[in-house]
Scaffold this motif. Sequence first.
Motif, short mmCIF file in Angstrom:
data_model
loop_
_atom_site.label_atom_id
_atom_site.label_comp_id
_atom_site.label_asym_id
_atom_site.label_seq_id
_atom_site.Cartn_x
_atom_site.Cartn_y
_atom_site.Cartn_z
N ALA A 202 0.78 -1.08 0.07
CA ALA A 202 0.07 0.03 -0.09
C ALA A 202 0.96 1.14 -0.10
O ALA A 202 0.24 2.21 -0.36
N ALA A 203 2.07 1.17 0.71
CA ALA A 203 3.00 2.30 0.66
C ALA A 203 3.96 2.45 -0.44
O ALA A 203 4.61 3.21 -0.75
N GLY A 204 3.90 1.33 -1.28
CA GLY A 204 4.86 1.48 -2.47
C GLY A 204 6.37 1.18 -2.14
O GLY A 204 7.16 1.53 -3.00
N LEU A 205 6.51 0.41 -0.93
CA LEU A 205 7.94 0.13 -0.53
C LEU A 205 8.19 -1.14 -1.27
O LEU A 205 7.44 -2.07 -1.74
N ARG A 206 9.55 -1.26 -1.12
CA ARG A 206 10.35 -2.62 -1.56
C ARG A 206 9.91 -3.78 -1.35
O ARG A 206 9.84 -3.98 0.09
N LEU A 207 9.32 -4.73 -2.03
CA LEU A 207 9.05 -5.88 -1.42
C LEU A 207 10.34 -6.76 -1.50
O LEU A 207 11.18 -6.68 -2.24
N PRO A 208 10.37 -7.90 -0.54
CA PRO A 208 11.23 -8.98 -0.77
C PRO A 208 11.45 -9.34 -2.04
O PRO A 208 10.19 -9.42 -2.91
N GLN A 209 12.61 -10.22 -2.59
CA GLN A 209 12.62 -10.89 -3.73
C GLN A 209 11.83 -12.15 -3.71
O GLN A 209 11.91 -12.85 -2.65
N ASP A 210 11.30 -12.50 -4.80
CA ASP A 210 10.67 -13.75 -4.96
C ASP A 210 11.79 -14.98 -4.71
O ASP A 210 12.96 -14.60 -5.27
N GLY A 211 11.37 -15.97 -4.06
CA GLY A 211 12.50 -16.96 -3.80
C GLY A 211 13.32 -16.73 -2.48
O GLY A 211 14.27 -17.46 -2.25
N ASP A 212 13.35 -15.61 -1.91
CA ASP A 212 14.16 -15.42 -0.64
C ASP A 212 13.36 -16.15 0.53
O ASP A 212 14.07 -16.03 1.67
N GLY A 213 12.56 -16.84 0.40
CA GLY A 213 11.92 -17.54 1.48
C GLY A 213 10.58 -16.77 2.13
O GLY A 213 10.62 -15.72 1.97
N PRO A 214 9.86 -17.34 2.89
CA PRO A 214 8.77 -16.60 3.43
C PRO A 214 9.16 -15.38 4.50
O PRO A 214 10.21 -15.23 5.08
N VAL A 215 8.49 -14.39 4.07
CA VAL A 215 8.57 -13.09 4.78
C VAL A 215 8.40 -13.12 6.26
O VAL A 215 7.59 -13.75 6.83
N GLN A 216 9.40 -12.78 7.12
CA GLN A 216 9.22 -12.81 8.57
C GLN A 216 8.91 -11.22 9.00
O GLN A 216 9.21 -10.21 8.49
N PRO A 217 7.57 -11.26 9.71
CA PRO A 217 7.03 -10.07 9.93
C PRO A 217 7.91 -8.94 10.84
O PRO A 217 8.63 -9.46 11.88
N ASP A 218 8.12 -7.80 10.56
CA ASP A 218 8.88 -6.85 11.24
C ASP A 218 8.02 -5.43 11.32
O ASP A 218 8.34 -4.41 10.36
N LEU A 219 6.84 -5.69 11.88
CA LEU A 219 5.95 -4.37 11.65
C LEU A 219 6.09 -2.90 12.22
O LEU A 219 5.97 -2.05 11.44
#
Length: 260
Positions: free
Chosen positions: A77-94
């Motif tokens: 929603a903020a247009g921030l950079r997303l992790p790269q596909d294949g980096d593994g599941p995202v760990q939340p850091d809210l």
Amino acid sequence: MNRSFSKSARDATRRGPRAAPGRLAAIADAAARVFTRQGFRLSPVADVAREAGVAAGTVYLYATDKAALLDLAIRAAAGLRLPQDGDGPVQPDLAATLAEALGPRLALPRIEAAAAGDGGEAVTPRALLADLYDLMTREARLILLLDRLGAEVPEIRDAYTAGLRDRALADFTAAVARLAGTGVVRPDLDPSMMARAVLEMMAWMAMRRPGDAAPPAGDETLARETTLRLAEAALGAPQPATSLAAAGPAARIQNVRAGR
């Protein structure tokens, strides 16, 4: 050969589906839409998967849990950079994601200056209202998401609802009160009531009108100018002499672009 084939099949089954290029962005966008529409508690992971067009189990290739989906939703929603596909599941850091999302992109320096009694010639009703409208238009996805989740997610409540959003409203109210004290806007109404009423009208036009089932006709240029003139009129600020309603559509747009 049969034993080797069976082992390969078991390994492939254990590994499950692999991450696909572009799918993380689709899941993040879907999470932003679902959480904005339904809130956090009433949005199971299966709903996000359905919105993204993937199986529920596939989501966990990209996000460890629903908290990680929330992290991704805010980034999308903020247009921030997303992790790269294949980096593994995202760990939340809210906390870190909110700090990045709520940075300078949501700042209103002219309104802050006006609230403090500074800003000089830049402090006009038109300039302050335009800053508000343009920010809400530009950051509509992020603001609508955070507004929806502020009552449910303590981190969002503290950083955004009771933090940035309430400060912005207080600054706008203080700016309106200062303008009323100098006679630039009407002094006969309560500044806090005026500020909130004007802000809510502008918020609907800037952020909710585009998604309304039957929005008023007109392009974005005309919508912006109409909203700003209505807000100026509500505050009692001087109005342009040219009437948008009196001209045809082409002339209205030309007048708006010419600043008349």
